[in-house]
Design a protein around this motif. Structure first.
Motif, PDB file in Angstrom:
ATOM      1  N   SER A   7       2.809  12.156   2.381  1.00  0.00           N
ATOM      2  CA  SER A   7       2.661  10.981   3.241  1.00  0.00           C
ATOM      3  C   SER A   7       1.294  10.975   3.916  1.00  0.00           C
ATOM      4  O   SER A   7       0.633   9.931   4.015  1.00  0.00           O
ATOM      5  N   TYR A   8       0.862  12.139   4.385  1.00  0.00           N
ATOM      6  CA  TYR A   8      -0.449  12.241   5.033  1.00  0.00           C
ATOM      7  C   TYR A   8      -1.570  11.887   4.055  1.00  0.00           C
ATOM      8  O   TYR A   8      -2.485  11.114   4.384  1.00  0.00           O
ATOM      9  N   LEU A   9      -1.507  12.448   2.849  1.00  0.00           N
ATOM     10  CA  LEU A   9      -2.555  12.172   1.858  1.00  0.00           C
ATOM     11  C   LEU A   9      -2.557  10.700   1.446  1.00  0.00           C
ATOM     12  O   LEU A   9      -3.619  10.112   1.249  1.00  0.00           O
ATOM     13  N   THR A  10      -1.375  10.113   1.337  1.00  0.00           N
ATOM     14  CA  THR A  10      -1.290   8.692   0.973  1.00  0.00           C
ATOM     15  C   THR A  10      -1.942   7.825   2.039  1.00  0.00           C
ATOM     16  O   THR A  10      -2.665   6.868   1.729  1.00  0.00           O
ATOM     17  N   ARG A  11      -1.709   8.169   3.311  1.00  0.00           N
ATOM     18  CA  ARG A  11      -2.322   7.403   4.401  1.00  0.00           C
ATOM     19  C   ARG A  11      -3.828   7.586   4.445  1.00  0.00           C
ATOM     20  O   ARG A  11      -4.545   6.742   4.995  1.00  0.00           O
ATOM     21  N   SER A  12      -4.314   8.681   3.861  1.00  0.00           N
ATOM     22  CA  SER A  12      -5.754   8.979   3.887  1.00  0.00           C
ATOM     23  C   SER A  12      -6.520   8.338   2.742  1.00  0.00           C
ATOM     24  O   SER A  12      -7.748   8.436   2.689  1.00  0.00           O
ATOM     25  N   LEU A  13      -5.811   7.682   1.829  1.00  0.00           N
ATOM     26  CA  LEU A  13      -6.476   7.085   0.672  1.00  0.00           C
ATOM     27  C   LEU A  13      -7.312   5.872   1.087  1.00  0.00           C
ATOM     28  O   LEU A  13      -6.970   5.184   2.055  1.00  0.00           O
ATOM     29  N   PRO A  14      -8.386   5.600   0.354  1.00  0.00           N
ATOM     30  CA  PRO A  14      -9.195   4.412   0.656  1.00  0.00           C
ATOM     31  C   PRO A  14      -8.397   3.137   0.379  1.00  0.00           C
ATOM     32  O   PRO A  14      -7.464   3.145  -0.434  1.00  0.00           O
ATOM     33  N   PRO A  15      -8.744   2.038   1.039  1.00  0.00           N
ATOM     34  CA  PRO A  15      -8.028   0.774   0.802  1.00  0.00           C
ATOM     35  C   PRO A  15      -8.231   0.297  -0.632  1.00  0.00           C
ATOM     36  O   PRO A  15      -9.236   0.612  -1.279  1.00  0.00           O
ATOM     37  N   THR A  16      -7.262  -0.457  -1.128  1.00  0.00           N
ATOM     38  CA  THR A  16      -7.324  -0.954  -2.501  1.00  0.00           C
ATOM     39  C   THR A  16      -7.372  -2.478  -2.514  1.00  0.00           C
ATOM     40  O   THR A  16      -6.975  -3.135  -1.552  1.00  0.00           O
ATOM     41  N   ASP A  17      -7.840  -3.024  -3.640  1.00  0.00           N
ATOM     42  CA  ASP A  17      -7.879  -4.471  -3.803  1.00  0.00           C
ATOM     43  C   ASP A  17      -6.470  -5.016  -4.050  1.00  0.00           C
ATOM     44  O   ASP A  17      -5.544  -4.274  -4.406  1.00  0.00           O
ATOM     45  N   ASP A  18      -6.345  -6.314  -3.908  1.00  0.00           N
ATOM     46  CA  ASP A  18      -5.039  -6.953  -4.073  1.00  0.00           C
ATOM     47  C   ASP A  18      -4.470  -6.731  -5.468  1.00  0.00           C
ATOM     48  O   ASP A  18      -3.264  -6.561  -5.641  1.00  0.00           O
ATOM     49  N   TRP A  19      -5.328  -6.734  -6.510  1.00  0.00           N
ATOM     50  CA  TRP A  19      -4.832  -6.585  -7.875  1.00  0.00           C
ATOM     51  C   TRP A  19      -4.208  -5.216  -8.095  1.00  0.00           C
ATOM     52  O   TRP A  19      -3.264  -5.082  -8.887  1.00  0.00           O
ATOM     53  N   VAL A  20      -4.712  -4.207  -7.390  1.00  0.00           N
ATOM     54  CA  VAL A  20      -4.146  -2.861  -7.509  1.00  0.00           C
ATOM     55  C   VAL A  20      -2.724  -2.845  -6.951  1.00  0.00           C
ATOM     56  O   VAL A  20      -1.788  -2.343  -7.579  1.00  0.00           O
ATOM     57  N   GLU A  21      -2.565  -3.420  -5.760  1.00  0.00           N
ATOM     58  CA  GLU A  21      -1.239  -3.468  -5.140  1.00  0.00           C
ATOM     59  C   GLU A  21      -0.267  -4.284  -5.988  1.00  0.00           C
ATOM     60  O   GLU A  21       0.916  -3.949  -6.093  1.00  0.00           O
ATOM     61  N   GLU A  22      -0.764  -5.345  -6.617  1.00  0.00           N
ATOM     62  CA  GLU A  22       0.092  -6.179  -7.461  1.00  0.00           C
ATOM     63  C   GLU A  22       0.588  -5.393  -8.679  1.00  0.00           C
ATOM     64  O   GLU A  22       1.781  -5.435  -9.021  1.00  0.00           O
ATOM     65  N   LEU A  23      -0.314  -4.651  -9.335  1.00  0.00           N
ATOM     66  CA  LEU A  23       0.089  -3.863 -10.496  1.00  0.00           C
ATOM     67  C   LEU A  23       1.048  -2.741 -10.091  1.00  0.00           C
ATOM     68  O   LEU A  23       1.989  -2.425 -10.836  1.00  0.00           O
ATOM     69  N   GLU A  24       0.831  -2.154  -8.938  1.00  0.00           N
ATOM     70  CA  GLU A  24       1.738  -1.106  -8.474  1.00  0.00           C
ATOM     71  C   GLU A  24       3.126  -1.672  -8.185  1.00  0.00           C
ATOM     72  O   GLU A  24       4.141  -1.011  -8.469  1.00  0.00           O
ATOM     73  N   ARG A  25       3.184  -2.888  -7.658  1.00  0.00           N
ATOM     74  CA  ARG A  25       4.487  -3.538  -7.422  1.00  0.00           C
ATOM     75  C   ARG A  25       5.190  -3.840  -8.745  1.00  0.00           C
ATOM     76  O   ARG A  25       6.394  -3.628  -8.891  1.00  0.00           O
ATOM     77  N   ILE A  26       4.421  -4.339  -9.715  1.00  0.00           N
ATOM     78  CA  ILE A  26       5.003  -4.636 -11.033  1.00  0.00           C
ATOM     79  C   ILE A  26       5.560  -3.361 -11.664  1.00  0.00           C
ATOM     80  O   ILE A  26       6.666  -3.349 -12.212  1.00  0.00           O
ATOM     81  N   ALA A  27       4.790  -2.286 -11.583  1.00  0.00           N
ATOM     82  CA  ALA A  27       5.223  -1.017 -12.171  1.00  0.00           C
ATOM     83  C   ALA A  27       6.509  -0.524 -11.514  1.00  0.00           C
ATOM     84  O   ALA A  27       7.423  -0.051 -12.194  1.00  0.00           O
ATOM     85  N   GLU A  28       6.592  -0.680 -10.210  1.00  0.00           N
ATOM     86  CA  GLU A  28       7.804  -0.241  -9.497  1.00  0.00           C
ATOM     87  C   GLU A  28       8.994  -1.116  -9.856  1.00  0.00           C
ATOM     88  O   GLU A  28      10.092  -0.611 -10.133  1.00  0.00           O
ATOM     89  N   ASP A  29       8.785  -2.430  -9.888  1.00  0.00           N
ATOM     90  CA  ASP A  29       9.884  -3.361 -10.191  1.00  0.00           C
ATOM     91  C   ASP A  29      10.402  -3.181 -11.612  1.00  0.00           C
ATOM     92  O   ASP A  29      11.600  -3.318 -11.869  1.00  0.00           O
ATOM     93  N   GLU A  30       9.495  -2.885 -12.554  1.00  0.00           N
ATOM     94  CA  GLU A  30       9.870  -2.793 -13.962  1.00  0.00           C
ATOM     95  C   GLU A  30      10.046  -1.347 -14.440  1.00  0.00           C
ATOM     96  O   GLU A  30      10.229  -1.106 -15.625  1.00  0.00           O
TER      97      GLU A  30
END
Length: 211
Positions: A7-30
């Motif tokens: 959790s700590y390392l995840t919070r320390s990651l640099p911000p991502t673009d919207d397309w990255v978050e969208e692909l991560e959501r698709i991967a999780e949903d599917e």
């Protein structure tokens, strides 16, 4: 990895673009297996350091890793192979959506056949293996001749949910696969032509450099 540390390392990651978050959501949903944010950021940092110009990826899925690797080195050329037709079509769509089709070539087909057909004078600076876990050794053997003099090979999921290190925790369903990955890791470490380090990040990443 300890959950608090993750959790700590995840919070320390640099911000991502919207397309990255969208692909991560698709991967999780599917339920598409992609690298977790910590693991892919580690790979991206290696790419920033080594600056590979040509990258070969075994296992495109929806194109997430290829797109993130290109993000780390926008001047790179990436060839990626996917055998699942639905995932291949999704990867093509995602690459075109971001307008980077000149940098990322997606090949539809079985990786063993495709790797066997690639010419050895078509060298790559990085090979990223993230496909059928039971075939990792064959993928490595076929891609090794394609590696440039200073190139390196990354193998993902080499700790396989911890089952590789602790056979007693193996789910009966995963025993055979965990054994194959364990054998692959031992083969890698003893390989006469490579020096390999296994990093316990994400689901385990093996870094293999030519001696």
């Amino acid at each position: 990895m300890d959950e608090k540390l993750r959790s700590y390392l995840t919070r320390s990651l640099p911000p991502t673009d919207d397309w990255v978050e969208e692909l991560e959501r698709i991967a999780e949903d599917e339920n598409v297996p992609i690298m977790d944010p910590i693991g892919i950021n580690f790979v991206m940092q290696l790419i920033r350091l080594k600056r590979p110009n040509r990258i070969l990826e075994v296992g495109s899925a929806i194109g997430y890793s290829a797109l993130r690797m290109l993000e780390a080195n926008p001047n790179a050329t990436i060839v990626t192979v996917e055998r699942d037709e639905q995932r291949y079509n999704q990867a093509v769509q995602n690459v075109w959506k971001l307008g980077v089709q000149d940098n990322i070539q997606i090949i539809f087909g079985d990786a063993i056949e495709i790797l066997s057909e690639l010419k050895e004078d078509n060298k790559f600076d990085l090979v990223f293996i993230d496909a059928a876990k039971g075939q990792y050794k064959r993928f490595f053997e076929l891609s090794s001749p394609l590696l440039s003099e200073n190139g390196f090979i990354l193998s993902d999921n080499v700790l396989f949910k911890g089952f590789v290190a602790d056979p007693e925790k193996e789910h009966p369903r995963f025993q055979k696969l965990a054994r194959k990955i364990r054998e692959y890791n031992e083969w890698l470490i003893q390989h006469p032509d490579y020096v390999t380090t296994i990093v316990p990040i994400g689901d385990g990443v093996a870094i293999s450099n030519k001696k």
